[in-house]
Write a protein that holds these residues in place. Structure first.
Motif, PDB file in Angstrom:
ATOM      1  N   GLN A  61      99.119  33.289  75.339  1.00 41.37           N
ATOM      2  CA  GLN A  61      98.182  32.169  75.497  1.00 41.37           C
ATOM      3  C   GLN A  61      96.860  32.657  76.085  1.00 41.37           C
ATOM      4  OE1 GLN A  61      98.648  28.870  74.481  1.00 41.37           O
ATOM      5  NE2 GLN A  61      96.445  28.875  74.867  1.00 41.37           N
ATOM      6  N   ASP A  65      93.205  32.296  74.529  1.00 41.97           N
ATOM      7  CA  ASP A  65      92.157  31.581  75.264  1.00 41.97           C
ATOM      8  C   ASP A  65      90.912  32.446  75.457  1.00 41.97           C
ATOM      9  OD1 ASP A  65      93.838  29.428  75.420  1.00 41.97           O
ATOM     10  OD2 ASP A  65      94.380  29.744  77.531  1.00 41.97           O
ATOM     11  N   HIS A  68      88.322  32.540  72.625  1.00 40.34           N
ATOM     12  CA  HIS A  68      87.664  31.290  72.235  1.00 40.34           C
ATOM     13  C   HIS A  68      86.167  31.527  72.055  1.00 40.34           C
ATOM     14  CE1 HIS A  68      86.162  27.144  72.621  1.00 40.34           C
ATOM     15  NE2 HIS A  68      87.336  26.842  72.055  1.00 40.34           N
TER      16      HIS A  68
END
Length: 147
Positions: A61, A65, A68
């Motif tokens: 994760q 992230d 992004h």
């Protein structure tokens, strides 16, 4: 001094860390600096997790992230690196072993090579290496000979 503040762990910082000089808040230097510091602290959090499956999910994760579009390019690159190294990061949670000692030894060897530049005699080079590495056992020095 500002760079040192960025290397400090979050728990070691005062509420408003400052750099010397104009007493400017270190994070006022820009969004990228603040984002990079928070990314570093978040990556450090991976190693605080005890559960292997949780650490693996957290790492995946986090890698996603950090990639992004709102993050700076350097943080995107960090996210891609973490994604590539996810298996190795997960393995750390299994063995709790790092390659730190190996890297330290490699660094020591490179420093010795740099300081020994110009030595033509291997015995002198060997003595220099032993001195640089720490406390040599002088009694064994004559018993170890290169072939």
């Amino acid at each position: 001094m500002g760079e040192l503040v960025l290397h400090r762990f979050q728990r070691g910082l005062t509420p408003k860390p400052r750099i010397s000089g104009p007493r400017t808040h270190v994070f006022a230097q820009g969004r990228e600096v603040r984002t990079a510091w928070h990314a570093k602290e978040t990556v450090r959090g991976i190693y605080q997790i005890d559960s292997i499956p949780t650490a693996l999910r957290y790492t995946l994760q986090l890698a996603d992230d950090l990639q992004h579009e709102s993050c700076p390019p350097e943080i995107n690159k960090l996210g891609r690196t973490i994604a590539r190294w996810t298996p190795q990061i997960a393995n750390w949670h299994i063995s709790k072993v790092t390659n730190g000692p190996t890297e330290a030894l490699n660094n020591l060897i490179k420093r010795i090579k740099r300081t020994a530049f110009g030595f033509r005699n291997f015995a002198n080079y060997r003595i220099r290496a032993l001195l640089y590495a720490g406390k040599p056992n002088w009694n064994l020095l004559t018993t170890i000979t290169p072939h």
